[in-house]
Design a protein around this motif. Structure first.
Motif, mmCIF file in Angstrom:
data_model
loop_
_atom_site.group_PDB
_atom_site.id
_atom_site.type_symbol
_atom_site.label_atom_id
_atom_site.label_comp_id
_atom_site.label_asym_id
_atom_site.label_seq_id
_atom_site.Cartn_x
_atom_site.Cartn_y
_atom_site.Cartn_z
ATOM 1 N N GLU A 145 0.835 -1.191 0.000
ATOM 2 C CA GLU A 145 0.000 0.000 0.000
ATOM 3 C C GLU A 145 0.873 1.246 0.000
ATOM 4 O O GLU A 145 2.067 1.189 0.320
ATOM 5 C CB GLU A 145 -0.900 0.008 1.237
ATOM 6 N N ALA A 146 0.288 2.368 -0.351
ATOM 7 C CA ALA A 146 0.999 3.638 -0.250
ATOM 8 C C ALA A 146 1.333 3.899 1.218
ATOM 9 O O ALA A 146 0.545 3.583 2.119
ATOM 10 C CB ALA A 146 0.138 4.772 -0.810
ATOM 11 N N ALA A 147 2.481 4.481 1.452
ATOM 12 C CA ALA A 147 2.964 4.614 2.824
ATOM 13 C C ALA A 147 2.172 5.609 3.642
ATOM 14 O O ALA A 147 1.928 5.384 4.824
ATOM 15 C CB ALA A 147 4.430 5.015 2.815
ATOM 16 N N GLY A 148 1.745 6.721 3.042
ATOM 17 C CA GLY A 148 1.112 7.756 3.843
ATOM 18 C C GLY A 148 2.087 8.261 4.898
ATOM 19 O O GLY A 148 3.260 8.476 4.633
ATOM 20 N N ALA A 149 1.613 8.387 6.115
ATOM 21 C CA ALA A 149 2.484 8.858 7.203
ATOM 22 C C ALA A 149 3.266 7.725 7.836
ATOM 23 O O ALA A 149 4.101 7.957 8.702
ATOM 24 C CB ALA A 149 1.643 9.566 8.269
ATOM 25 N N GLU A 150 2.988 6.466 7.409
ATOM 26 C CA GLU A 150 3.593 5.312 8.066
ATOM 27 C C GLU A 150 4.499 4.548 7.113
ATOM 28 O O GLU A 150 4.299 3.366 6.868
ATOM 29 C CB GLU A 150 2.494 4.393 8.603
ATOM 30 N N ARG A 151 5.493 5.207 6.580
ATOM 31 C CA ARG A 151 6.467 4.536 5.733
ATOM 32 C C ARG A 151 7.097 3.382 6.512
ATOM 33 O O ARG A 151 7.525 3.533 7.652
ATOM 34 C CB ARG A 151 7.561 5.523 5.312
ATOM 35 N N GLY A 152 7.144 2.197 5.883
ATOM 36 C CA GLY A 152 7.744 1.036 6.520
ATOM 37 C C GLY A 152 6.813 0.264 7.425
ATOM 38 O O GLY A 152 7.203 -0.745 8.014
ATOM 39 N N ALA A 153 5.565 0.713 7.529
ATOM 40 C CA ALA A 153 4.619 0.039 8.428
ATOM 41 C C ALA A 153 4.190 -1.309 7.849
ATOM 42 O O ALA A 153 3.993 -1.453 6.647
ATOM 43 C CB ALA A 153 3.403 0.912 8.659
ATOM 44 N N VAL A 154 4.050 -2.297 8.730
ATOM 45 C CA VAL A 154 3.512 -3.606 8.353
ATOM 46 C C VAL A 154 2.356 -3.897 9.306
ATOM 47 O O VAL A 154 2.526 -3.888 10.525
ATOM 48 C CB VAL A 154 4.566 -4.719 8.462
ATOM 49 N N THR A 155 1.183 -4.134 8.731
ATOM 50 C CA THR A 155 0.003 -4.428 9.528
ATOM 51 C C THR A 155 -0.559 -5.787 9.136
ATOM 52 O O THR A 155 -0.215 -6.351 8.099
ATOM 53 C CB THR A 155 -1.080 -3.348 9.328
ATOM 54 N N ILE A 156 -1.448 -6.307 9.978
ATOM 55 C CA ILE A 156 -2.132 -7.572 9.709
ATOM 56 C C ILE A 156 -3.623 -7.278 9.761
ATOM 57 O O ILE A 156 -4.165 -6.957 10.824
ATOM 58 C CB ILE A 156 -1.770 -8.641 10.748
ATOM 59 N N GLY A 157 -4.270 -7.373 8.612
ATOM 60 C CA GLY A 157 -5.675 -7.008 8.544
ATOM 61 C C GLY A 157 -5.919 -5.586 8.967
ATOM 62 O O GLY A 157 -6.943 -5.266 9.584
ATOM 63 N N GLY A 158 -4.954 -4.705 8.669
ATOM 64 C CA GLY A 158 -5.089 -3.296 9.014
ATOM 65 C C GLY A 158 -4.701 -2.962 10.439
ATOM 66 O O GLY A 158 -4.731 -1.795 10.827
ATOM 67 N N LYS A 159 -4.298 -3.963 11.231
ATOM 68 C CA LYS A 159 -3.970 -3.737 12.637
ATOM 69 C C LYS A 159 -2.481 -3.976 12.885
ATOM 70 O O LYS A 159 -1.876 -4.868 12.298
ATOM 71 C CB LYS A 159 -4.799 -4.656 13.537
ATOM 72 N N THR A 160 -1.937 -3.194 13.788
ATOM 73 C CA THR A 160 -0.524 -3.323 14.146
ATOM 74 C C THR A 160 -0.319 -4.506 15.087
ATOM 75 O O THR A 160 -1.102 -4.688 16.040
ATOM 76 C CB THR A 160 -0.020 -2.030 14.824
ATOM 77 N N TRP A 161 0.707 -5.311 14.822
ATOM 78 C CA TRP A 161 1.049 -6.428 15.704
ATOM 79 C C TRP A 161 1.640 -5.879 16.987
ATOM 80 O O TRP A 161 2.570 -5.063 16.962
ATOM 81 C CB TRP A 161 2.049 -7.346 14.999
ATOM 82 N N VAL A 162 1.106 -6.311 18.100
ATOM 83 C CA VAL A 162 1.598 -5.858 19.400
ATOM 84 C C VAL A 162 2.627 -6.864 19.904
ATOM 85 O O VAL A 162 2.328 -8.038 20.091
ATOM 86 C CB VAL A 162 0.446 -5.717 20.416
ATOM 87 N N GLY A 163 3.842 -6.411 20.108
ATOM 88 C CA GLY A 163 4.891 -7.289 20.590
ATOM 89 C C GLY A 163 6.094 -7.275 19.662
ATOM 90 O O GLY A 163 6.193 -6.490 18.718
ATOM 91 N N VAL A 164 7.023 -8.165 19.943
ATOM 92 C CA VAL A 164 8.253 -8.268 19.161
ATOM 93 C C VAL A 164 7.921 -8.705 17.745
ATOM 94 O O VAL A 164 7.100 -9.598 17.533
ATOM 95 C CB VAL A 164 9.222 -9.283 19.824
ATOM 96 N N ARG A 165 8.574 -8.091 16.743
ATOM 97 C CA ARG A 165 8.296 -8.410 15.345
ATOM 98 C C ARG A 165 9.251 -9.457 14.785
ATOM 99 O O ARG A 165 9.020 -9.972 13.686
ATOM 100 C CB ARG A 165 8.396 -7.150 14.485
#
Length: 329
Positions: free
Chosen positions: A301-321
């Motif tokens: 997806e386009a980065a927008g304000a979150e360049r480098g972001a990786v989400t799961i179903g639109g949600k941020t993974w909580v914890g160690v990546r």
């Protein structure tokens, strides 16, 4: 695997005795024009370019002799480096191996290590072309892998575009599953596949050049965890990546899910953050047909304000990546 039963140690045979007994026994692949025995090896580079990668394995951090045989350590050391070559869209040609070892290390351990390295290389037409040895307190294996692009442009981490499909070749989570059982001292309860994959990963080597030929825009080896490594693509490409939760959950085999349930662990933790399976992840243009063996996981997806972001179903993974060699314990 070597059947040698000698109880000689490296201190007894010496550096050059080790070279005679180990390095020179390895069969050389077609790309090696001059192997061990001189100051340097000579490797053919028909493409005119050489792809190179290097890794270190330290006893106690990357392997334990009570958990893995020398042969298995050799296979694993080769696999993680050969996978890096495949992740550039290249074909592996040779390894250079450095060994730091205490003087009381059995010669048989070094021989079996060499056999594992050689056996992992052989099906690819690659080989151990040379290296170095020295004495030290911490058993350490340093591997440099070389590869040939064979006319292809290298596929980097920085070419992903919004709209690309994110796909995976190979398996995820098995090595982390095996490590969890070993760390808990519950080896007898572990799925056999998990122990096998932790000790000897099975990277999909051919999938790297295959992805390059299919037009992959970005490519990476999953060594530190899916979230962490997909994050490298997102960051280097200046995009965001969203993984489809249902597609990720489909990568969890029933045996792995059962094992996680017994330990009270979410199996997605292994799939998303576990490293050392050495699957390959690539981004493909939306109109491209995925090569055989590749399965979709999400979308760029386009980065927008979150360049480098990786989400799961639109949600941020909580914890160690994933694994970080300096931050992880």
């Amino acid at each position: 695997m070597s059947e040698q039963t000698s109880d000689e140690t490296l201190q007894q045979v010496g550096e050059f005795g080790l070279i005679d007994r180990v390095a020179r026994m390895v069969q050389q692949g077609p790309a090696v024009l001059l192997g061990p025995g001189d100051d340097a090896a000579v490797i053919a580079a028909s493409d005119g370019r050489v792809v190179a990668s290097t890794d270190l394995l330290l006893e106690g951090s990357h392997f334990r002799r009570e958990w893995s045989s020398a042969y298995q350590v050799g296979r694993k050391a080769a696999a993680q480096n050969l996978a890096d070559i495949a992740a550039m869209g290249a074909v592996p040609t040779a390894l250079l191996v450095g060994l730091v070892a205490p003087g009381d290390l059995p010669l048989t351990w070094a021989r079996d290590l060499a056999a594992g390295l050689a056996d992992e290389c052989a099906p690819l037409g690659a080989s151990v072309a040379g290296g170095d040895t020295t004495r030290g307190d911490v058993l350490t294996i340093a591997v440099t892998a070389l590869g040939d692009l064979r006319g292809r442009p290298p596929v980097t981490r920085s070419g992903a575009h919004p709209g690309d499909v994110v796909a995976v070749a190979g398996e995820l989570g098995w090595s982390a599953c095996g490590l969890e059982f070993l760390a808990r001292g519950a080896q007898a309860d572990a799925p056999e596949e998990a122990l096998r994959r932790h000790r000897v990963p099975r990277p999909p080597y051919a999938a790297g050049p295959q992805a390059a030929d299919a037009g992959a825009t970005a490519l990476i080896d999953v060594s530190d965890g899916l979230l962490a490594d997909v994050g490298h693509i997102a960051d280097e490409s200046g995009v965001a990546i969203d993984l489809d939760r249902e597609l990720v959950e489909a990568r969890v085999p029933a045996d792995m899910a059962d094992a996680a349930l017994r330990l009270g662990i979410d199996p997605l933790e292994w799939v998303l953050t576990g490293g050392e399976d050495h699957a390959l992840v690539a981004c493909f243009p939306a109109e491209a047909a995925l090569p055989e063996g590749w399965r979709a996981l999400g979308r760029v997806e386009a980065a927008g304000a979150e360049r480098g972001a990786v989400t799961i179903g639109g949600k941020t993974w909580v914890g160690v990546r994933g694994w970080d060699h300096f931050a992880s314990r």
